[in-house]
Motif scaffolding. Structure first.
Motif: not given
Length: 313
Positions: A99-100, A102-103, A107, A227
């Motif tokens: 999660v973190v 790839n997020g 960004l 996206w």
């Protein structure tokens, strides 16, 4: 001298002339891959298959003495509190990393996919940790997490007036695993950034220009254009980060060795310790076999879902 005219149909009945040289036509494509496949089978497949058989024995890893124990090693694994705790740690680490990482990578990719003059330098800076050895990064962050008040992160917090937040980052069982996760994310976010950046480069500018003419804002353009077209990049990043999280080993061993206690043990460190510390090679192989099957199952489920998402996008 009279010219001889060949009827048009005569050319159709000419006997083809065989050219000397190649015999038997072109070799089948698999023949070119055969040498590499043979080497792969000898180096990877054969040892893996033979090694998997040790999961059903009580081999200690030394000598040839071993006894067949059937499914005893797998039954022990199900009732092993350390292994079950390592499974929870593995899943927690994997979820945080996927999660973190790839997020943050997305960004960063969006940030450097602009017309700012420093975008090339920023790309190099963000990607630089990826090319550093994980062992070196682990020891670097082990110093950063030094529990001494005058060293590393604690000293930086004290310098900015946040001394109350000082912690024993790797010695606190509730913080150690997240400290390791942050180290992995810090190093690998640049890798995810590069993959997302490649996906962003493939988004046609004409689509954004048309959407802007229709009055679509930045968020709407990202949601409905960028996206969906990033689906292949998302698939690659999620798959790589998931497999990396489930098999995480180097950073754990270098930074905490599974401690304090068993707070940061993962399935990879458990199988390592069982084999090379406690001499239970058969049990270690059973853990490795379960981990391999689990990683394969998760990967197949993920790729089936993400591929279907690419099709609908």
């Amino acid at each position: 001298m009279t010219a001889v005219i060949t009827p048009p149909d005569a050319a159709k009945h000419r006997t083809p002339v065989k050219r000397p040289g190649r015999r038997g036509g072109i070799a089948p494509p698999w023949l070119f891959a055969a040498p590499a496949l043979v080497v792969y089978a000898l180096v990877m497949l054969y040892p893996s298959i033979v090694g998997a058989g040790s999961a059903f024995t009580d081999w200690s890893g030394v000598g040839e003495q071993r006894s067949f124990v059937g499914l005893d090693n797998f039954q022990q694994l199900v009732h092993d509190d350390q292994a079950l705790g390592a499974l929870r740690n593995t899943l927690s680490l994997t979820l945080a990393i996927v999660v973190v990482q790839n997020g943050l990578g997305l960004l960063l990719a969006l940030g450097v996919h602009t017309t700012i003059k420093s975008r090339m330098a920023l790309r190099v800076i963000f990607f630089a940790p990826v090319v550093v050895s994980p062992v070196m990064v682990s020891f670097l962050w082990k110093y950063v997490y030094n529990p001494a008040p005058e060293a590393g992160l604690n000293a930086a917090l004290d310098a900015v007036g946040l001394g109350s937040l000082r912690q024993d980052w790797l010695g606190n069982p509730s913080l150690a695993i997240w400290s390791v996760a942050f180290t992995v994310i810090w190093q690998c976010a640049g890798y995810s950034m590069v993959i997302f950046l490649a996906g962003l480069e493939g988004v046609p500018k004409e689509l954004h220009e048309s959407a802007m003419v229709d009055g679509a804002g930045t968020v709407a353009r990202f949601r409905h254009i960028t996206w969906p077209l990033l689906a292949p990049a998302v698939t690659i990043n999620v798959m790589l980060s998931t497999v990396g999280g489930l098999t995480l080993f180097t950073q754990i061993i270098a930074m905490t060795n599974g401690g304090p206690g068993y707070a940061t043990d993962t399935l990879s460190t458990v199988l390592y310790k069982q084999a090379f510390v406690f001499g239970k090679f058969g049990y270690s192989t059973a853990v490795a076999l379960v981990l391999a099957i689990f990683v394969a199952a998760v990967s197949f489920i993920q790729i089936a879902y993400l591929r279907s998402r690419e099709t609908t996008a």
